[in-house]
Design a protein around this motif. Structure first.
Motif, PDB file in Angstrom:
ATOM      1  N   GLU A   1       2.596   1.734  -3.396  1.00 49.78           N
ATOM      2  CA  GLU A   1       1.669   2.178  -4.526  1.00 49.78           C
ATOM      3  C   GLU A   1       1.591   3.873  -4.276  1.00 49.78           C
ATOM      4  O   GLU A   1       1.517   4.442  -5.091  1.00 49.78           O
ATOM      5  CB  GLU A   1       0.345   1.608  -4.341  1.00 49.78           C
ATOM      6  N   LYS A   2       1.252   4.203  -2.928  1.00 46.58           N
ATOM      7  CA  LYS A   2       1.006   5.727  -2.607  1.00 46.58           C
ATOM      8  C   LYS A   2       2.279   6.422  -3.162  1.00 46.58           C
ATOM      9  O   LYS A   2       2.276   7.578  -3.749  1.00 46.58           O
ATOM     10  CB  LYS A   2       0.776   5.900  -1.212  1.00 46.58           C
TER      11      LYS A   2
ATOM     12  N   ILE B   1       1.179  12.733   3.174  1.00 44.42           N
ATOM     13  CA  ILE B   1       0.332  11.957   2.241  1.00 44.42           C
ATOM     14  C   ILE B   1      -0.597  11.235   3.145  1.00 44.42           C
ATOM     15  O   ILE B   1       0.016  10.474   4.325  1.00 44.42           O
ATOM     16  CB  ILE B   1       1.131  10.897   1.318  1.00 44.42           C
TER      17      ILE B   1
ATOM     18  N   ARG C   1       2.824   6.394  -6.748  1.00 42.29           N
ATOM     19  CA  ARG C   1       1.854   7.396  -7.605  1.00 42.29           C
ATOM     20  C   ARG C   1       2.062   8.834  -7.304  1.00 42.29           C
ATOM     21  O   ARG C   1       1.904   9.653  -8.287  1.00 42.29           O
ATOM     22  CB  ARG C   1       0.607   6.983  -6.837  1.00 42.29           C
TER      23      ARG C   1
ATOM     24  N   GLU D   1       0.919  -1.184   0.035  1.00 38.88           N
ATOM     25  CA  GLU D   1       0.041   0.096  -0.088  1.00 38.88           C
ATOM     26  C   GLU D   1       0.912   1.199  -0.045  1.00 38.88           C
ATOM     27  O   GLU D   1       0.599   1.946  -0.706  1.00 38.88           O
ATOM     28  CB  GLU D   1      -0.922   0.018   1.055  1.00 38.88           C
TER      29      GLU D   1
END
Length: 626
Positions: free
Chosen positions: A587-588, A603, A591, A584
């Protein structure tokens, strides 16, 4: 590829974002083209006829300090000015003004038509021209092609715009203008992730049919608090007029509840997420069933028109329901609707796909500004437009982009929030979004940003001279207050009068003013040296003195913030190679691609453990290179 003409910067859209973008770029020496679907709607106020408000007023002051146009425009065309939150702390006090909608629009068009380096064309851009992931131009519906080194897209609500009135809907960018469907499809083809938001507006009423005797009158402040630092001490050129206040009734709410089965919002016709902090009247009635009434501000649209804007009853209900609802409100029993209210859905691009410069991550030289980035409001749009225009010009000049951080400006807070967190609802600026808001007051926006605007070439000599004069006066009066000591016999009568503890020994004026109950304006009659300073200068000095302890604390917090921001992350960092990161987190980070440890920490959902894993990885693999 053969172009009709070549430009340094092309700006698509002539709303509040597009105006600031093209003015900034052209004033910085770039050959700039503004393309808009309708030349008569340049600077149009599609919703309420006002500028400013809580958080929003701060943005307008910052736009002005950097050399933007919005503050000057509202000062020249405003018909009522007010300070909000005057009984609260200085950080949340804000300016708001009613505009003569038509004069505001005409003024903006006039300014654009007279700026060197700026060309204006009517047209509908349907396609971006890309080569090797770099923007090279645009194409219009008429198949005209214009070359560009950079492009700023500021389309407002036009991307796949869809207007809803009851269960009827039709394509439009706003009432009376066509949508921009081809450009929205082109953006999707290029790989941008698009979402859908909803906003709306109120019906416009015939002011001659309103019974003002039943309404509460609301005048502006005197003297009117103008926005631009260039206009300090001046009076607005237009006559000042009142607004009025009324309220919905139990009958109003019953009419709305009985019509929810014909509301596009409640029947699922509208798919986009609406503005949480500025909901439609049907949404307010549904969400707050125990609230007996909702406030409505009756706002004139201008000095030479009968049109009135009933702020507070934005709606997409059917027209017959709008009639019935409006006529159930005190003072509006015989009101005639000139234009119906409506809801509008539009596409936006997930803002995590842009950089802090507002340049997109996918296409080099392409910038987004305004509602395309998921915001709502004229002021939020204008702030982004100014930064996009500045950075488009800097891109052309091959110079480093202007990045304002969260400790410098509300503009920095706005952009950082969008880029770092994205948004799942139309983003609106509030003072509560700024963690350093005591440093980011309206009154000191010029001290924070004018020097930046000057270096960019956006602050003219007159504005610069005013800034230097203010800075000198602030330093001079602060020094005077720190050096001047007064005796108990001189000041105790005043202190006893206001219920403040009398002095036993002498005290410097600076220390005396730290008392909450002692006001600098009251000392003017006692101390002749203070009379040479304006009330604005005195007020700003007083704020700095009274809140010095809190300001010093925030400055220490800013030092910590700056330290985290200075811990840069490599652009090519592969987060999937970092041990200890969950999928997770990988991916954050992949991105959003944060530029610093500080941004990474902001974030949503990022854990301290994830930050620690990144820092360990950097120390192991990058420290020797640094």
């Amino acid at each position: 590829m053969i172009f009709l003409d070549n430009f340094d910067v092309i700006v698509i859209g002539a709303g509040h974002a597009g105006i600031e973008a093209c003015l900034a770029a052209s004033r910085m020496g770039c050959k700039t083209l503004l393309i808009t679907v309708n030349l008569e709607r340049i600077g149009a106020m599609s919703c309420n006829p006002s500028i400013g408000g809580i958080g929003k007023g701060h943005l307008v002051k910052e736009i002005d300090a950097l050399g933007g146009e919005m503050a000057l425009a509202i000062d020249e065309t405003g018909i009522q000015f007010r300070k909000l939150n005057t009984k609260k702390g200085p950080a949340v006090r804000a300016t708001r003004a009613q505009a003569d909608r038509f004069r505001y629009q005409e003024r903006m068009k006039r300014i654009l038509e007279r700026v060197p380096n700026l060309y204006i064309k009517q047209g509908l851009v349907t396609r971006l021209l890309i080569k090797d992931k770099k923007i090279i131009g645009v194409e219009t519906k008429a198949k005209e092609q214009f070359g560009a080194k950079t492009v700023v897209i500021a389309p407002g609500t036009f991307l796949h715009g869809l207007i809803h009135i009851g269960l009827e809907h039709f394509p439009a960018g706003r009432m009376g203008d066509p949508p921009s469907n081809k450009l929205a499809e082109n953006l999707k083809e290029l790989g941008f992730e698009l979402g859908r938001f909803k906003t709306g507006t109120c019906a416009r009423l015939d002011g001659r049919t309103i019974d003002y005797s039943k309404l509460e009158i609301q005048w502006g402040d005197f003297p009117p608090p103008l926005f631009s630092f260039k206009n300090k001490g001046k009076r607005p050129p237009l006559p000042q007029v009142p607004c009025f206040i009324t309220y919905t009734t139990e009958k109003t709410h019953k009419i709305i509840k009985n019509a929810l089965d014909r509301s596009p919002l409640f029947t699922g016709k509208i798919k986009g997420r609406g503005v949480r902090y500025c909901p439609s009247i049907e949404d307010k009635v549904f969400r707050f069933p125990d609230k007996e009434r909702h406030q409505i501000f009756i706002e004139p649209e201008g000095l030479d028109t009968i049109e009135v804007y009933p702020n507070g009853i934005s709606t997409s209900l059917p027209i017959d329901v709008q009639w019935e609802m409006i006529r159930s409100i005190p003072g509006l029993e015989k009101a005639e609707i000139l234009r119906p209210g409506y809801g509008i859905e539009h596409d936006y691009v997930n803002p995590v796909q842009i950089k802090h410069s507002l340049e997109t991550k996918l296409i080099s030289g392409l910038f987004f500004a305004g509602q395309i980035n998921g915001t709502t409001g004229y002021e939020e749009a204008a702030a982004q437009g100014l930064i996009a225009g500045i950075n488009a010009a800097l891109y052309v000049k091959e110079e480093e982009p202007l990045i304002l951080d969260r400790s410098q400006a509300y503009i920095g807070v706005l952009i950082d929030d969008l880029v770092t967190k994205g948004t799942d609802e139309p983003y609106r600026m509030f003072t509560s979004r700024a963690e350093y808001r005591l440093l980011l007051r309206e009154d000191n926006a010029d001290l924070r940003l004018t020097e930046i605007g000057r270096k960019l070439g956006l602050v003219d000599d007159k504005r610069w001279s005013l800034y230097l004069d203010k800075k000198e006066k602030l330093q001079k009066i602060t020094q005077f207050l720190k050096e001047t000591k007064i005796s108990p016999s001189f000041i105790n009568a005043y202190l006893e009068k206001i219920g403040s503890t009398p002095l036993k020994t002498g005290i410097r004026l600076y220390e005396l003013l730290r008392r909450p109950e002692v006001e600098i304006q009251a000392l003017v009659d006692l101390i002749p040296e203070l009379k040479e300073y304006s009330s604005d200068i005195l007020s700003e000095v007083e704020t700095e003195i009274k809140y010095s302890g809190y300001i010093e604390k925030q400055l220490r917090e800013v030092e910590k913030f700056k330290k985290l921001e200075s811990m840069k992350l490599p652009e090519d960092l592969n987060y999937y190679e970092i041990p200890g990161l969950s999928n997770e987190m990988r991916e954050k980070f992949s991105r959003i691609r944060p530029t610093s440890i500080g941004q990474a920490m902001r974030i949503p959902g990022v854990t301290p453990a994830a930050i620690s894993a990144i820092q360990i990885h950097l120390k192991k693999h990058y420290s020797s290179e640094d």
